[in-house]
Design an enzyme around this catalytic site. Structure first.
Site, mmCIF file in Angstrom:
data_model
loop_
_atom_site.group_PDB
_atom_site.id
_atom_site.type_symbol
_atom_site.label_atom_id
_atom_site.label_comp_id
_atom_site.label_asym_id
_atom_site.label_seq_id
_atom_site.Cartn_x
_atom_site.Cartn_y
_atom_site.Cartn_z
ATOM 1 N N GLN A 390 0.835 -1.199 0.000
ATOM 2 C CA GLN A 390 0.000 0.000 0.000
ATOM 3 C C GLN A 390 0.871 1.250 0.000
ATOM 4 O OE1 GLN A 390 -3.185 0.284 -0.357
ATOM 5 N NE2 GLN A 390 -4.084 -1.685 0.192
ATOM 6 N N GLU A 440 -2.034 -15.917 -4.056
ATOM 7 C CA GLU A 440 -1.542 -14.793 -4.851
ATOM 8 C C GLU A 440 -0.969 -15.306 -6.167
ATOM 9 O OE1 GLU A 440 -0.168 -11.551 -6.595
ATOM 10 O OE2 GLU A 440 -1.332 -11.395 -4.756
ATOM 11 N N ASP A 489 -8.752 -8.404 -1.637
ATOM 12 C CA ASP A 489 -8.135 -7.121 -1.980
ATOM 13 C C ASP A 489 -7.545 -7.250 -3.383
ATOM 14 O OD1 ASP A 489 -7.069 -4.593 -1.966
ATOM 15 O OD2 ASP A 489 -5.431 -5.052 -0.580
ATOM 16 N N CYS A 517 -9.611 -0.464 -4.262
ATOM 17 C CA CYS A 517 -9.004 0.846 -4.515
ATOM 18 C C CYS A 517 -9.734 1.572 -5.633
ATOM 19 C CB CYS A 517 -7.527 0.692 -4.856
ATOM 20 S SG CYS A 517 -7.228 -0.270 -6.353
ATOM 21 N N GLU A 560 -10.068 4.484 -0.935
ATOM 22 C CA GLU A 560 -10.182 3.036 -0.706
ATOM 23 C C GLU A 560 -11.513 2.761 -0.010
ATOM 24 O OE1 GLU A 560 -7.367 -0.383 -1.203
ATOM 25 O OE2 GLU A 560 -7.010 1.762 -1.488
#
Length: 599
Positions: A390, A440, A489, A517, A560
């Site tokens: 971030q 991921e 996310d 975002c 966000e």
């Protein structure tokens, strides 16, 4: 005559009529791939769709080879799709034109390439046509003002007013989402209308926007372009004053910008000094000449350490010449001035123009530490050159703390961290729950996540590599507890539709916190999570309960958003036989994949 020949003939006709010139299309034959060369226009698209869905339709189902999809900002019912050659473009038009998708009949036609914006702008100025009102306004603004407006459009608005604007924008986005659910879920309308009386027009709670603890110099990562300052005419490391599409390639200095830290600015000036003393010119997007491309600066707010990644286009430089550049960079950034501004890590990266666009080789470590370390919620995180982190460290603490509180996790909860990156969210959750399972796509990020777990002596986290839509069932099969909370996310475009479907169909996922975002881009995901059960979405829907915006990007329009969804009661909402189907099909599929997976 081929389609391309038709386009070329049309362009030649326009050239003869004086409306266009061959010079404006010279870039098509300059060498290298241009996404403009073999382009189609696709119209008649459905109201809600994802780019990932469209790519799957085109590339997997229809067997096309799309190199790029360009969706205009002013509408989502049409877009451009680009291909590698004429044969592939012709094949795409034949497959897509008249094809029925999501109840809409698609229209596919050849799209004429756009004229070179730089050439077009120059000719308009030469003809005295470009002096419109917008240009006159630009002429009256300083370069610093133009750059500030491009990068931090709210820079001259008091912070409290910025927060009000962002909160209003979030409410408008959530109202559209709420209205869409009202349309597609008739059985919930009375409940939605009842809740709207309680929550000021929304069917769920919207909490006040959370302030960023730091509003100036907050960015811990910036990517700067190397180009020519239009005022000084010197090579400059900074931000572009506009886009190539608008006919602008000039770069402006960043010293006056308020969202960049002072040490980052010092590091930029040190590199700029190196570039100006170099005999090599900055890379030019106009003709692909030159060398110096970008400088990425990563800055730890905790230690003050800085990592630099210098990127160049090698053109025809020999291995010996590249080695000399690397040696000179190491020497330059070993100075007392570099040490004083906190430069502790130096990398080198090659960016090369290919047929399908631009490719980057893996960054090469030149000197100093291989990683820098930052801290969120008393957890340390090592940051590698390509890792996602971030950009507002202090703001991330606010965001993650809100996500933890919203999720209501306890020691009997398994948290599934989807799109976990380097593990920042999952590791912050670790002490509040029984187990964390992170997944991921980027293998290097998973490597960092595992290292971060070890760095913090955290033993209840596991991380896996793969696309969320591919490995999610396998990872969820490891969650033995009945209480599973998903934390999502995803990248700006949102979560893949298959991943949403798998979350819906795995009924032991009781709650879901979605962090975005780009809330406007994530609305489709919100709708699919909350829409009534169906043959595809067999599990009960996730109903929005509360949302909280967090200002991670002061002085910009971005914000966000974290939304808590809770699973609706299965019996009252699932279609007939859905519960049995979920058990026999979804969980069996997950177990089969688990047996044949090395996850």
């Amino acid at each position: 005559m081929s389609v391309q020949s038709d386009v070329n003939a049309e362009m030649m006709t326009e050239t003869l009529s004086g409306n266009q010139t061959a010079e404006e299309y010279a870039y098509l034959d300059r060498g290298g791939f241009s996404s403009e060369k073999f382009k189609i226009e696709l119209r008649g698209l459905p109201k809600f769709y994802g780019i990932a869905e469209l790519k799957k339709l085109m590339n997997q189902k229809l067997g096309l080879n799309t190199s790029k999809i360009k969706r205009p900002k002013n509408g989502s019912h049409w877009l451009y799709a680009c291909f590698q050659n004429e044969e592939e473009r012709t094949k795409a038009i034949a497959a897509l034109n008249g094809y029925s998708w999501k109840g809409k009949s698609l229209i596919a036609e050849v799209a004429k390439p756009a004229p070179d914006p730089l050439v077009k702008k120059r000719k308009l100025e030469e003809d005295g046509i470009g002096q419109d009102k917008k240009k006159k306004e630009d002429d009256n603004r300083s370069q610093q003002q133009r750059l500030a407006e491009a990068t931090t459009p709210y820079y001259n608005i008091p912070y409290e007013e910025q927060l009000q604007l962002k909160e209003k924008e979030i409410r408008n986005i959530l109202m559209k989402f709420d209205n869409e659910i009202w349309k597609i879920a008739k059985q919930w309308r009375s409940k939605i209308e009842e809740q709207r009386k309680v929550h000021n027009g929304l069917s769920f709670q919207l909490l006040p926007i959370q302030k960023s603890p730091v509003t100036e110099g907050y960015r811990n990562k910036c990517e700067f372009t190397v180009g020519i300052d239009e005022e000084t005419k010197f090579p400059t490391v900074g931000f572009r004053l506009g886009s190539y599409a608008t006919g602008t390639v000039a770069v402006g200095p960043i010293q006056s910008l308020i969202h960049i830290s002072e040490n980052t600015k010092k590091a930029v000036l040190l590199f700029q000094d190196f570039v100006r003393k170099s005999s090599m010119a900055p890379f030019s997007p106009a003709d692909y000449s030159g060398y110096w491309r970008y400088l990425t600066v990563r800055h730890s707010n905790h230690t003050g350490d800085i990592m630099l990644i210098v990127a160049i286009h090698p053109q025809k430089l020999s291995t010996e010449e590249l080695d000399k550049i690397k040696k000179d960079l190491v020497e330059h950034f070993s100075s007392d001035e570099s040490v004083a501004c906190g430069i502790k890590s130096l990398y080198f990266e090659l960016l090369i123009k290919r047929r399908a666009g631009e490719e980057a080789a893996k960054p090469t470590h030149l000197s100093g530490a291989t990683h820098i370390v930052d801290t969120i919620l008393n957890r340390q995180f090592r940051i590698s050159p390509e890792a996602f982190f971030q950009i507002n460290t202090a703001g991330a603490e606010i965001l993650y703390q809100n996500a933890i509180e919203m999720s209501k996790v306890d020691k009997n909860t398994t948290v599934v961290d989807i799109c976990c990156g380097t593990g920042t969210i999952g590791l912050c959750f670790a002490k509040h729950c029984g187990k964390v399972l992170g997944l991921e796509l980027v293998a290097e990020a998973v490597k960092d996540a595992k290292a971060n777990a070890e760095l913090n002596n955290i033993e209840n986290c596991q991380f896996f590599t793969g696309k969320a839509e591919d490995i999610l069932p396998t990872v969820l099969a490891r969650a033995n507890e009945e209480n599973v909370v998903a934390i999502v996310d995803p990248p700006r475009a949102g979560l893949h539709t298959r991943a949403v479907t798998q979350l819906r169909n795995t009924k032991k996922v009781k709650r879901l916190v979605y962090i975005s975002c780009s809330p406007a881009s994530a609305v489709k995901n919100f709708i699919d999570l909350a829409r009534p059960s169906s043959k595809t979405l067999r599990g009960a829907p996730f109903i929005p309960v509360s949302a909280v915006p967090v200002d991670m990007f002061p002085h910009t329009k971005h914000v966000e958003l974290a939304i808590l969804f809770e699973r609706e009661d299965e019996k009252s909402n699932a279609p007939e036989n859905a519960e049995g189907t979920d058990k026999t099909n979804t969980e069996t599929e997950m177990n089969v994949k688990y047996e044949h997976s090395d996850v």
